[in-house]
Design a protein around this motif. Structure first.
Motif, PDB file in Angstrom:
ATOM      1  N   GLU A 240      19.208  11.965  64.034  1.00 58.65           N
ATOM      2  CA  GLU A 240      20.061  11.197  64.805  1.00 58.65           C
ATOM      3  C   GLU A 240      20.841  11.865  65.897  1.00 58.65           C
ATOM      4  O   GLU A 240      21.135  12.973  65.453  1.00 58.65           O
ATOM      5  CB  GLU A 240      20.875  10.138  63.789  1.00 58.65           C
ATOM      6  N   ALA A 241      21.397  11.093  66.727  1.00 58.83           N
ATOM      7  CA  ALA A 241      22.160  11.980  67.900  1.00 58.83           C
ATOM      8  C   ALA A 241      23.457  12.322  67.006  1.00 58.83           C
ATOM      9  O   ALA A 241      24.180  11.645  66.201  1.00 58.83           O
ATOM     10  CB  ALA A 241      22.659  10.826  69.065  1.00 58.83           C
ATOM     11  N   THR A 242      23.769  13.614  67.466  1.00 56.40           N
ATOM     12  CA  THR A 242      25.295  14.333  66.996  1.00 56.40           C
ATOM     13  C   THR A 242      26.356  14.015  68.014  1.00 56.40           C
ATOM     14  O   THR A 242      27.415  14.385  67.579  1.00 56.40           O
ATOM     15  CB  THR A 242      24.990  15.654  66.618  1.00 56.40           C
ATOM     16  N   GLY A 243      26.142  13.711  69.246  1.00 58.14           N
ATOM     17  CA  GLY A 243      27.184  13.543  70.047  1.00 58.14           C
ATOM     18  C   GLY A 243      27.275  14.917  70.812  1.00 58.14           C
ATOM     19  O   GLY A 243      28.128  14.985  71.673  1.00 58.14           O
ATOM     20  N   GLU A 244      26.570  16.069  70.420  1.00 59.47           N
ATOM     21  CA  GLU A 244      26.912  17.379  71.002  1.00 59.47           C
ATOM     22  C   GLU A 244      25.703  17.488  72.150  1.00 59.47           C
ATOM     23  O   GLU A 244      24.657  16.709  72.138  1.00 59.47           O
ATOM     24  CB  GLU A 244      26.826  18.183  69.942  1.00 59.47           C
ATOM     25  N   THR A 245      25.735  18.600  72.797  1.00 57.41           N
ATOM     26  CA  THR A 245      24.719  19.031  73.611  1.00 57.41           C
ATOM     27  C   THR A 245      24.278  20.163  73.246  1.00 57.41           C
ATOM     28  O   THR A 245      25.295  21.055  73.041  1.00 57.41           O
ATOM     29  CB  THR A 245      25.267  19.095  75.121  1.00 57.41           C
ATOM     30  N   GLY A 246      22.878  20.544  73.077  1.00 53.35           N
ATOM     31  CA  GLY A 246      22.665  21.955  72.655  1.00 53.35           C
ATOM     32  C   GLY A 246      22.344  22.722  73.732  1.00 53.35           C
ATOM     33  O   GLY A 246      22.822  22.775  74.887  1.00 53.35           O
ATOM     34  N   ALA A 247      22.239  24.283  73.280  1.00 54.66           N
ATOM     35  CA  ALA A 247      22.228  25.166  74.334  1.00 54.66           C
ATOM     36  C   ALA A 247      21.239  24.992  75.388  1.00 54.66           C
ATOM     37  O   ALA A 247      21.472  25.533  76.466  1.00 54.66           O
ATOM     38  CB  ALA A 247      21.799  26.493  73.458  1.00 54.66           C
ATOM     39  N   SER A 248      20.239  24.107  75.200  1.00 55.41           N
ATOM     40  CA  SER A 248      19.175  23.846  76.187  1.00 55.41           C
ATOM     41  C   SER A 248      19.776  22.693  77.332  1.00 55.41           C
ATOM     42  O   SER A 248      19.056  22.507  78.383  1.00 55.41           O
ATOM     43  CB  SER A 248      17.859  23.116  75.606  1.00 55.41           C
ATOM     44  N   GLY A 249      21.133  22.240  77.004  1.00 55.04           N
ATOM     45  CA  GLY A 249      21.607  21.298  78.008  1.00 55.04           C
ATOM     46  C   GLY A 249      21.111  20.154  77.589  1.00 55.04           C
ATOM     47  O   GLY A 249      21.618  19.121  78.296  1.00 55.04           O
ATOM     48  N   TYR A 250      20.233  19.675  76.676  1.00 57.36           N
ATOM     49  CA  TYR A 250      19.975  18.229  76.339  1.00 57.36           C
ATOM     50  C   TYR A 250      20.491  17.939  75.013  1.00 57.36           C
ATOM     51  O   TYR A 250      21.320  18.466  74.184  1.00 57.36           O
ATOM     52  CB  TYR A 250      18.389  18.313  76.056  1.00 57.36           C
ATOM     53  N   PRO A 251      20.563  16.528  74.576  1.00 57.51           N
ATOM     54  CA  PRO A 251      21.391  15.981  73.580  1.00 57.51           C
ATOM     55  C   PRO A 251      20.781  16.538  72.325  1.00 57.51           C
ATOM     56  O   PRO A 251      19.793  16.876  71.971  1.00 57.51           O
ATOM     57  CB  PRO A 251      21.341  14.414  73.732  1.00 57.51           C
ATOM     58  N   ARG A 252      21.668  16.817  71.235  1.00 55.67           N
ATOM     59  CA  ARG A 252      21.476  17.364  70.099  1.00 55.67           C
ATOM     60  C   ARG A 252      21.093  16.168  69.183  1.00 55.67           C
ATOM     61  O   ARG A 252      22.145  15.270  69.079  1.00 55.67           O
ATOM     62  CB  ARG A 252      22.499  18.372  69.372  1.00 55.67           C
ATOM     63  N   TYR A 253      20.228  16.421  68.433  1.00 53.16           N
ATOM     64  CA  TYR A 253      19.849  15.279  67.215  1.00 53.16           C
ATOM     65  C   TYR A 253      19.623  16.174  66.121  1.00 53.16           C
ATOM     66  O   TYR A 253      19.114  17.335  66.069  1.00 53.16           O
ATOM     67  CB  TYR A 253      18.533  14.649  67.771  1.00 53.16           C
ATOM     68  N   ALA A 254      20.017  15.600  64.815  1.00 50.00           N
ATOM     69  CA  ALA A 254      19.694  16.495  63.725  1.00 50.00           C
ATOM     70  C   ALA A 254      19.535  15.351  62.440  1.00 50.00           C
ATOM     71  O   ALA A 254      20.172  14.053  62.541  1.00 50.00           O
ATOM     72  CB  ALA A 254      21.028  17.094  63.310  1.00 50.00           C
ATOM     73  N   GLY A 255      18.934  15.869  61.339  1.00 52.39           N
ATOM     74  CA  GLY A 255      18.758  15.129  60.204  1.00 52.39           C
ATOM     75  C   GLY A 255      17.453  15.673  59.369  1.00 52.39           C
ATOM     76  O   GLY A 255      16.515  16.398  59.969  1.00 52.39           O
ATOM     77  N   GLN A 256      17.523  15.360  58.032  1.00 59.90           N
ATOM     78  CA  GLN A 256      16.521  15.901  56.995  1.00 59.90           C
ATOM     79  C   GLN A 256      16.242  17.187  57.349  1.00 59.90           C
ATOM     80  O   GLN A 256      14.895  17.574  57.299  1.00 59.90           O
ATOM     81  CB  GLN A 256      15.284  15.018  57.108  1.00 59.90           C
TER      82      GLN A 256
END
Length: 84
Positions: free
Chosen positions: A36-52
């Motif tokens: 699920e979306a974390t609301g953060e942007t990853g180092a790659s510049g794309y939205p960060r998603y996390a879970g499981q």
């Protein structure tokens, strides 16, 4: 308000698996996770998603996994992450 998807399913599959057919990818997957979306942007510049246990930077327009960690580690050679 973000127009990006809020949830994706990530499939970790052997690199030799081709195609985008969801059923074929799911059958070949050695691991899957709903992120699920974390609301953060990853180092790659794309939205960060996390879970499981999976963290991924995903380009929501192309549905491409740009960066991924599984249980805190990079994928082993020969594995790839795909969005289902």
């Amino acid at each position: 308000m973000s127009t990006h998807p809020q949830r994706f399913e990530i499939l970790v599959v052997p690199e030799h698996v081709e195609g985008r057919d969801a059923a074929h990818l799911a059958a070949a997957a050695i691991r899957s996770a709903v992120v699920e979306a974390t609301g953060e942007t990853g180092a790659s510049g794309y939205p960060r998603y996390a879970g499981q246990g999976v963290e991924a930077d995903i380009d929501p327009e192309t549905r491409t996994v740009e960066a991924v960690l599984v249980d805190g580690a990079e994928l082993d050679y020969g594995l790839t992450a795909r969005v289902r």
